[in-house]
Design a protein around this motif. Structure first.
Motif, PDB file in Angstrom:
ATOM      1  N   GLY A  14      43.733  45.351  42.077  1.00  0.00           N
ATOM      2  CA  GLY A  14      43.831  46.169  43.271  1.00  0.00           C
ATOM      3  C   GLY A  14      42.494  46.769  43.655  1.00  0.00           C
ATOM      4  N   ASN A  15      42.477  47.258  44.867  1.00  0.00           N
ATOM      5  CA  ASN A  15      41.336  48.036  45.328  1.00  0.00           C
ATOM      6  C   ASN A  15      41.667  49.504  45.066  1.00  0.00           C
ATOM      7  N   PRO A  16      40.958  50.128  44.135  1.00  0.00           N
ATOM      8  CA  PRO A  16      41.333  51.487  43.750  1.00  0.00           C
ATOM      9  C   PRO A  16      41.213  52.497  44.891  1.00  0.00           C
ATOM     10  N   SER A  17      40.391  52.179  45.897  1.00  0.00           N
ATOM     11  CA  SER A  17      40.239  53.160  46.967  1.00  0.00           C
ATOM     12  C   SER A  17      41.428  53.198  47.925  1.00  0.00           C
ATOM     13  N   CYS A  18      42.262  52.167  47.930  1.00  0.00           N
ATOM     14  CA  CYS A  18      43.407  52.181  48.853  1.00  0.00           C
ATOM     15  C   CYS A  18      44.711  51.771  48.177  1.00  0.00           C
ATOM     16  N   GLY A  19      44.619  51.159  46.995  1.00  0.00           N
ATOM     17  CA  GLY A  19      45.841  50.747  46.291  1.00  0.00           C
ATOM     18  C   GLY A  19      46.317  49.357  46.665  1.00  0.00           C
ATOM     19  N   ASP A  20      45.622  48.694  47.585  1.00  0.00           N
ATOM     20  CA  ASP A  20      46.039  47.345  47.968  1.00  0.00           C
ATOM     21  C   ASP A  20      45.865  46.377  46.796  1.00  0.00           C
ATOM     22  N   GLN A  21      46.721  45.364  46.760  1.00  0.00           N
ATOM     23  CA  GLN A  21      46.753  44.423  45.625  1.00  0.00           C
ATOM     24  C   GLN A  21      46.653  42.997  46.111  1.00  0.00           C
ATOM     25  N   ILE A  22      46.001  42.163  45.314  1.00  0.00           N
ATOM     26  CA  ILE A  22      46.024  40.722  45.570  1.00  0.00           C
ATOM     27  C   ILE A  22      46.309  40.003  44.259  1.00  0.00           C
ATOM     28  N   ARG A  23      47.186  39.030  44.357  1.00  0.00           N
ATOM     29  CA  ARG A  23      47.510  38.192  43.202  1.00  0.00           C
ATOM     30  C   ARG A  23      47.097  36.760  43.530  1.00  0.00           C
ATOM     31  N   MET A  24      46.450  36.114  42.594  1.00  0.00           N
ATOM     32  CA  MET A  24      46.036  34.725  42.769  1.00  0.00           C
ATOM     33  C   MET A  24      46.665  33.884  41.666  1.00  0.00           C
ATOM     34  N   GLU A  25      47.241  32.768  42.026  1.00  0.00           N
ATOM     35  CA  GLU A  25      47.806  31.834  41.048  1.00  0.00           C
ATOM     36  C   GLU A  25      47.063  30.510  41.206  1.00  0.00           C
ATOM     37  N   LEU A  26      46.551  30.002  40.103  1.00  0.00           N
ATOM     38  CA  LEU A  26      45.714  28.794  40.186  1.00  0.00           C
ATOM     39  C   LEU A  26      46.198  27.708  39.244  1.00  0.00           C
ATOM     40  N   LYS A  27      46.102  26.506  39.734  1.00  0.00           N
ATOM     41  CA  LYS A  27      46.387  25.322  38.932  1.00  0.00           C
ATOM     42  C   LYS A  27      45.053  24.608  38.738  1.00  0.00           C
ATOM     43  N   LEU A  28      44.731  24.275  37.498  1.00  0.00           N
ATOM     44  CA  LEU A  28      43.424  23.680  37.207  1.00  0.00           C
ATOM     45  C   LEU A  28      43.566  22.237  36.742  1.00  0.00           C
ATOM     46  N   LYS A  29      42.559  21.433  37.068  1.00  0.00           N
ATOM     47  CA  LYS A  29      42.526  20.061  36.572  1.00  0.00           C
ATOM     48  C   LYS A  29      41.086  19.590  36.528  1.00  0.00           C
ATOM     49  N   ASP A  30      40.679  19.008  35.424  1.00  0.00           N
ATOM     50  CA  ASP A  30      39.313  18.486  35.264  1.00  0.00           C
ATOM     51  C   ASP A  30      38.254  19.511  35.661  1.00  0.00           C
ATOM     52  N   ARG A  31      38.405  20.713  35.209  1.00  0.00           N
ATOM     53  CA  ARG A  31      37.446  21.802  35.490  1.00  0.00           C
ATOM     54  C   ARG A  31      37.291  22.066  36.986  1.00  0.00           C
ATOM     55  N   ARG A  32      38.352  21.845  37.732  1.00  0.00           N
ATOM     56  CA  ARG A  32      38.384  22.172  39.158  1.00  0.00           C
ATOM     57  C   ARG A  32      39.660  22.919  39.462  1.00  0.00           C
ATOM     58  N   VAL A  33      39.653  23.617  40.602  1.00  0.00           N
ATOM     59  CA  VAL A  33      40.892  24.236  41.075  1.00  0.00           C
ATOM     60  C   VAL A  33      41.682  23.168  41.817  1.00  0.00           C
ATOM     61  N   GLU A  34      42.810  22.818  41.239  1.00  0.00           N
ATOM     62  CA  GLU A  34      43.619  21.781  41.881  1.00  0.00           C
ATOM     63  C   GLU A  34      44.468  22.377  43.000  1.00  0.00           C
ATOM     64  N   ASP A  35      44.990  23.575  42.764  1.00  0.00           N
ATOM     65  CA  ASP A  35      45.833  24.218  43.772  1.00  0.00           C
ATOM     66  C   ASP A  35      45.772  25.726  43.575  1.00  0.00           C
ATOM     67  N   VAL A  36      46.077  26.443  44.624  1.00  0.00           N
ATOM     68  CA  VAL A  36      45.991  27.908  44.561  1.00  0.00           C
ATOM     69  C   VAL A  36      46.932  28.537  45.589  1.00  0.00           C
ATOM     70  N   ARG A  37      47.520  29.661  45.209  1.00  0.00           N
ATOM     71  CA  ARG A  37      48.328  30.474  46.139  1.00  0.00           C
ATOM     72  C   ARG A  37      47.955  31.925  45.933  1.00  0.00           C
ATOM     73  N   PHE A  38      48.081  32.691  46.998  1.00  0.00           N
ATOM     74  CA  PHE A  38      47.873  34.122  46.833  1.00  0.00           C
ATOM     75  C   PHE A  38      49.034  34.899  47.418  1.00  0.00           C
TER      76      PHE A  38
END
Ligand code: FES
Length: 137
Positions: free
Chosen positions: A32-56
């Motif tokens: 989160g950003n402590p100054s406002c409380g906003d949050q972000i979550r990132m979910e990542l799928k990895l393959k061969d040392r690369r980001v194969e897929d991502v959602r937030f």
């Protein structure tokens, strides 16, 4: 403020890309950003040392959400070593608009979450400017 940049940013805010969840992510980060409380979550799928897929997911202001959306597009398919090199400047370039120093954390939160998840780096993304701390980080 650059008009095209603003338009792109608002478009990503209203219609975020890669928003949601992955069925079985390899790595998950949430902060989160402590100054406002906003949050972000990132979910990542990895393959061969690369980001194969991502959602937030999360909640936050237009800048933080648009930045997250833009960042997911940027890192999909990218080698981890290149993501590791991304800092404040790369994120601001990606955002494409000038950000008031007060809103800098909004712009950097998504990158902070990604770097925390992938590399266990939890500090606010720095510039390439040694020792300079014009934004009070
Ligand atoms: Fe909370 Fe921007 S105001 S992240």
């Amino acid at each position: 403020m650059d008009e095209l940049g603003l338009e792109i940013l608002l478009d990503h805010y209203k219609d975020p890309r890669n928003f949601g969840h992955l069925e079985s992510p390899d790595v998950v980060g949430e902060e989160g950003n402590p100054s406002c409380g906003d949050q972000i979550r990132m979910e990542l799928k990895l393959k061969d040392r690369r980001v194969e897929d991502v959602r937030f997911s999360g909640k936050g202001c237009a800048i933080s959400q648009a930045a997250a959306s833009l960042l997911t597009e940027e890192i999909k398919g990218k080698p981890l070593e290149e993501i590791r090199k991304m800092g404040r400047r790369e994120m601001l370039d990606l955002l494409g608009v000038e950000v008031n120093p007060m809103r800098l954390k909004c712009a950097l939160l998504a990158l902070k979450v990604v770097k925390g998840a992938l590399f266990d780096e939890h500090e606010w993304p720095d510039g390439d400017d040694e020792g300079e701390d014009e934004f009070g980080f």
